[in-house]
Write an enzyme that holds these catalytic residues in place. Structure first.
Site, PDB file in Angstrom:
ATOM      1  N   SER A  90      62.347  78.077   5.111  1.00 14.12           N
ATOM      2  CA  SER A  90      61.743  77.508   3.911  1.00 14.12           C
ATOM      3  C   SER A  90      60.292  77.204   4.262  1.00 14.12           C
ATOM      4  O   SER A  90      59.929  77.153   5.449  1.00 14.12           O
ATOM      5  CB  SER A  90      62.481  76.204   3.564  1.00 14.12           C
ATOM      6  OG  SER A  90      61.712  75.394   2.700  1.00 14.12           O
ATOM      7  N   TYR A 128      66.758  68.339   6.071  1.00 10.02           N
ATOM      8  CA  TYR A 128      66.423  69.711   5.640  1.00 10.02           C
ATOM      9  C   TYR A 128      65.194  70.198   6.403  1.00 10.02           C
ATOM     10  O   TYR A 128      65.183  71.298   6.966  1.00 10.02           O
ATOM     11  CB  TYR A 128      66.160  69.697   4.134  1.00 10.02           C
ATOM     12  CG  TYR A 128      66.015  71.063   3.501  1.00 10.02           C
ATOM     13  CD1 TYR A 128      67.136  71.833   3.179  1.00 10.02           C
ATOM     14  CD2 TYR A 128      64.766  71.595   3.201  1.00 10.02           C
ATOM     15  CE1 TYR A 128      67.013  73.081   2.577  1.00 10.02           C
ATOM     16  CE2 TYR A 128      64.623  72.837   2.604  1.00 10.02           C
ATOM     17  CZ  TYR A 128      65.748  73.577   2.289  1.00 10.02           C
ATOM     18  OH  TYR A 128      65.616  74.814   1.694  1.00 10.02           O
TER      19      TYR A 128
HETATM   20  P1  NAD Z   1      72.571  78.137  -3.910  1.00 11.19           P
HETATM   21  O1  NAD Z   1      73.119  76.772  -4.079  1.00 11.19           O
HETATM   22  O2  NAD Z   1      72.289  78.976  -5.110  1.00 11.19           O
HETATM   23  O3  NAD Z   1      73.512  78.998  -2.934  1.00 11.19           O
HETATM   24  C1  NAD Z   1      73.969  78.474  -1.716  1.00 11.19           C
HETATM   25  C2  NAD Z   1      75.285  79.162  -1.354  1.00 11.19           C
HETATM   26  O4  NAD Z   1      75.710  78.649  -0.080  1.00 11.19           O
HETATM   27  C3  NAD Z   1      76.422  78.874  -2.349  1.00 11.19           C
HETATM   28  O5  NAD Z   1      77.058  80.091  -2.716  1.00 11.19           O
HETATM   29  C4  NAD Z   1      77.371  77.966  -1.563  1.00 11.19           C
HETATM   30  O6  NAD Z   1      78.742  78.116  -1.927  1.00 11.19           O
HETATM   31  C5  NAD Z   1      77.115  78.443  -0.138  1.00 11.19           C
HETATM   32  N1  NAD Z   1      77.521  77.441   0.860  1.00 11.19           N
HETATM   33  C6  NAD Z   1      77.294  76.100   0.844  1.00 11.19           C
HETATM   34  N2  NAD Z   1      77.854  75.534   1.923  1.00 11.19           N
HETATM   35  C7  NAD Z   1      78.425  76.527   2.650  1.00 11.19           C
HETATM   36  C8  NAD Z   1      79.142  76.577   3.863  1.00 11.19           C
HETATM   37  N3  NAD Z   1      79.397  75.457   4.569  1.00 11.19           N
HETATM   38  N4  NAD Z   1      79.581  77.773   4.310  1.00 11.19           N
HETATM   39  C9  NAD Z   1      79.334  78.912   3.604  1.00 11.19           C
HETATM   40  N5  NAD Z   1      78.686  78.928   2.435  1.00 11.19           N
HETATM   41  C10 NAD Z   1      78.215  77.743   1.972  1.00 11.19           C
HETATM   42  O7  NAD Z   1      71.238  77.928  -3.028  1.00 11.19           O
HETATM   43  P2  NAD Z   1      69.953  78.855  -2.764  1.00 11.19           P
HETATM   44  O8  NAD Z   1      68.808  78.190  -3.406  1.00 11.19           O
HETATM   45  O9  NAD Z   1      70.246  80.269  -3.046  1.00 11.19           O
HETATM   46  O10 NAD Z   1      69.770  78.619  -1.194  1.00 11.19           O
HETATM   47  C11 NAD Z   1      70.081  79.599  -0.218  1.00 11.19           C
HETATM   48  C12 NAD Z   1      69.251  79.329   1.022  1.00 11.19           C
HETATM   49  O11 NAD Z   1      67.862  79.402   0.696  1.00 11.19           O
HETATM   50  C13 NAD Z   1      69.472  77.943   1.643  1.00 11.19           C
HETATM   51  O12 NAD Z   1      69.479  78.051   3.056  1.00 11.19           O
HETATM   52  C14 NAD Z   1      68.239  77.169   1.186  1.00 11.19           C
HETATM   53  O13 NAD Z   1      67.914  76.114   2.040  1.00 11.19           O
HETATM   54  C15 NAD Z   1      67.200  78.272   1.208  1.00 11.19           C
HETATM   55  N6  NAD Z   1      66.022  77.999   0.414  1.00 11.19           N
HETATM   56  C16 NAD Z   1      66.129  77.791  -0.936  1.00 11.19           C
HETATM   57  C17 NAD Z   1      64.967  77.553  -1.662  1.00 11.19           C
HETATM   58  C18 NAD Z   1      65.004  77.332  -3.130  1.00 11.19           C
HETATM   59  O14 NAD Z   1      63.996  76.892  -3.676  1.00 11.19           O
HETATM   60  N7  NAD Z   1      66.118  77.613  -3.829  1.00 11.19           N
HETATM   61  C19 NAD Z   1      63.724  77.501  -1.022  1.00 11.19           C
HETATM   62  C20 NAD Z   1      63.658  77.706   0.345  1.00 11.19           C
HETATM   63  C21 NAD Z   1      64.821  77.960   1.046  1.00 11.19           C
END
Ligand code: NAD
Length: 266
Positions: free
Chosen positions: A148, A161
């Site tokens: 991130s 985080y």
């Molecule tokens: P999201 O909530 O849409 O998807 C996250 C997925 O992870 C879900 O399908 C959930 O079921 C799964 N999950 C949660 N706990 C789990 C576990 N213990 N084992 C296996 N699966 C698990 O979130 P997203 O925004 O797509 O985030 C995905 C990644 O991107 C994360 O690592 C997040 O930190 C990172 N990220 C997101 C953003 C953003 O703005 N959305 C920005 C930077 C980084």
């Protein structure tokens, strides 16, 4: 570019958001995809969408914090699709709170999903990448960690985080060194804010904690440091992951790629 046609990829947390789009993008490039998620129904639904679009995918139950579940899910993927070539360690959650009231159990849960999950999935995938290719060389592979902008800078309310996302840089750089001679490359992809369920949940929570409106959270907290006030998209992140998987040499390894509309330039 090196084709990833026929390569086997595990994408964790791919039942939703960024991981789901990465699964689709790698499938469009011809890879076979294991959608590994704690939400098995969601993972299977994404897998069948990919298959309907002409790709090859399976849904795999995996809690990335549980070593036995990671090993079993990886084995299931290998049996169905073949040895692992690409790991995208993407599963993640967000829990926002100031440090003084951050629950210790929530802190541990955050570190477990983001850091233990990255370590355990890497450990399970590497034996397939280090395996002999039949010509006395390792098969090699690519590991991408979902970092991130918070891998590089801090925000209020996000202590575990930010800590975990910074930690992924260390894991990735260590893997780049250990895997270098065995053809394994490693990167951290670092998105800015992307409108996924993880972010939608945070908007009212941050508004409440910071005492500002939801619109101000979006405009000032989430997009205030971008060059154009625009959210990064799941497609932006997925295309970056595909580019790194297809890149033909280890000229790119151990790096972090910030995909953020200019929020935090390096
Ligand atoms: P999201 O909530 O849409 O998807 C996250 C997925 O992870 C879900 O399908 C959930 O079921 C799964 N999950 C949660 N706990 C789990 C576990 N213990 N084992 C296996 N699966 C698990 O979130 P997203 O925004 O797509 O985030 C995905 C990644 O991107 C994360 O690592 C997040 O930190 C990172 N990220 C997101 C953003 C953003 O703005 N959305 C920005 C930077 C980084």
């Amino acid at each position: 570019m090196t084709s990833i046609e026929g390569k086997v990829a595990i994408v964790t947390g791919a039942a939703s958001g960024i991981g789901k789009e990465i699964a689709f993008e790698l499938s469009r490039a011809g890879a076979l995809i294991a959608i590994a998620d704690i939400n098995l129904d969601g993972a299977q639904a994404v897998a069948s969408e990919i298959e309907q679009a002409g790709g090859r995918a399976i849904g795999v139950a995996m809690d990335v914090t549980d070593e036995a579940a990671v090993d079993a899910g990886t084995q299931q993927a290998v049996e169905a699709l073949g040895p692992i070539d690409i790991l995208v360690s993407n599963a993640g959650i967000q829990i926002v709170n100031p440090i003084e009231s951050y629950d210790f159990a929530a802190w541990k849960k955050m570190l477990a999903i983001h850091l233990d999950g990255a370590f355990l999935t890497t450990k399970a995938a590497l034996p397939h990448m280090y395996k002999d290719d039949g010509n006395g060389k390792s098969r090699g592979g690519t590991v991408i960690y979902m970092g991130s902008v918070h891998s590089h800078q801090a925000s209020k309310l996000k202590a575990p985080y930010v800590t975990a996302k910074h930690g992924l840089l260390g894991l990735s750089r260590t893997l780049a060194k250990e895997g270098g001679e065995r053809g394994v490359r490693s990167h951290v992809v670092c998105p800015g804010f992307v409108r996924t369920p993880l972010v939608d949940k945070q908007i009212p929570e941050q508004a409440k904690e910071l005492g500002i409106s939801e619109e101000e959270v979006i405009r000032n907290v989430m997009l205030g440091q971008t060059v154009d006030g625009i959210f990064t998209t799941v497609e932006d992140v997925a295309q970056t992951v595909r580019f790194l998987c297809e890149f033909p040499s280890a000229a790119l390894t151990g790096q972090s790629f910030i995909v953020s509309h200019g929020w935090h330039m390096q």
